[in-house]
Motif scaffolding. Sequence first.
Motif, PDB file in Angstrom:
ATOM      1  N   HIS A 101     -21.158  -7.049   4.355  1.00  9.36           N
ATOM      2  CA  HIS A 101     -20.794  -6.464   5.805  1.00  9.36           C
ATOM      3  C   HIS A 101     -22.481  -5.713   6.387  1.00  9.36           C
ATOM      4  O   HIS A 101     -22.382  -5.763   7.802  1.00  9.36           O
ATOM      5  CB  HIS A 101     -19.740  -5.259   5.827  1.00  9.36           C
ATOM      6  CG  HIS A 101     -20.823  -4.010   5.181  1.00  9.36           C
ATOM      7  ND1 HIS A 101     -20.493  -3.698   3.884  1.00  9.36           N
ATOM      8  CD2 HIS A 101     -21.005  -2.815   5.845  1.00  9.36           C
ATOM      9  CE1 HIS A 101     -21.059  -2.133   3.869  1.00  9.36           C
ATOM     10  NE2 HIS A 101     -21.632  -1.780   4.816  1.00  9.36           N
ATOM     11  N   HIS A 117     -23.578  -2.812  14.536  1.00  8.74           N
ATOM     12  CA  HIS A 117     -23.106  -2.236  13.374  1.00  8.74           C
ATOM     13  C   HIS A 117     -22.584  -1.341  13.162  1.00  8.74           C
ATOM     14  O   HIS A 117     -21.355  -1.003  12.349  1.00  8.74           O
ATOM     15  CB  HIS A 117     -23.912  -2.369  11.798  1.00  8.74           C
ATOM     16  CG  HIS A 117     -24.211  -2.264  10.859  1.00  8.74           C
ATOM     17  ND1 HIS A 117     -23.016  -2.788   9.999  1.00  8.74           N
ATOM     18  CD2 HIS A 117     -24.409  -1.632   9.862  1.00  8.74           C
ATOM     19  CE1 HIS A 117     -22.646  -2.685   8.972  1.00  8.74           C
ATOM     20  NE2 HIS A 117     -23.822  -1.589   8.924  1.00  8.74           N
ATOM     21  N   SER A 170     -18.317  -1.298  14.577  1.00 11.84           N
ATOM     22  CA  SER A 170     -18.394  -2.036  13.665  1.00 11.84           C
ATOM     23  C   SER A 170     -17.246  -1.183  12.284  1.00 11.84           C
ATOM     24  O   SER A 170     -16.548  -0.930  12.379  1.00 11.84           O
ATOM     25  CB  SER A 170     -18.325  -3.063  13.409  1.00 11.84           C
ATOM     26  OG  SER A 170     -19.100  -3.166  11.756  1.00 11.84           O
TER      27      SER A 170
END
Length: 189
Positions: free
Chosen positions: A156, A180, A183
């Motif tokens: 990720h 990022h 998320s």
Amino acid sequence: MTTSQAAPTAVKILIAGGFGVGKTTLVGSVSEVTPLRTEELLTQASVGVDDLAGVAQKDTTTVALDFGRITVSPELVVYLFGTPGQERFWFMWNDLVNGALGGVVIADTRRLETSFASIDFFESRDIPFVVAINCFHGHNTRTPDEIRTALDLDPHVPLLVGDVRERTFGRDVLLALVDHLMSLPVAAG
């Protein structure tokens, strides 16, 4: 100051990485102000202390921090803090990271091992980060998948490849960090 002229929200981002990977350059390429730099000439005192392998032409080094600013809107300002890369200055990272929303680890494919400490630093503190591979003069000998494996990055964690001297790449790295951050699940509490 009236109540309608409230101070903007400040966001702090830490720029980390090994010695000579391009932290000062990234801060300088995206900052709207002349960045604060604490560059000093390398001297004989660093011989045997600072690892110049792969950066033998380097003649200066950051001895405290780099600082830059980006005004996103009247309500939001981003402050960038670049860490010094030499191991003898790592104690400063603990102070520099206070209040940071996230981080950027800059890596050089010729010396990926110099990025391990930065990645460990963010992972051990649960601070979200992205990795920016700095291709000096377009030099890159590995694919993104090879780099991700070599750095043992979680799937990720965003990884971008480019040249930190280019403002657009620096912008893209910071936008990837924001994406990022957005998320990630929000912690309860």
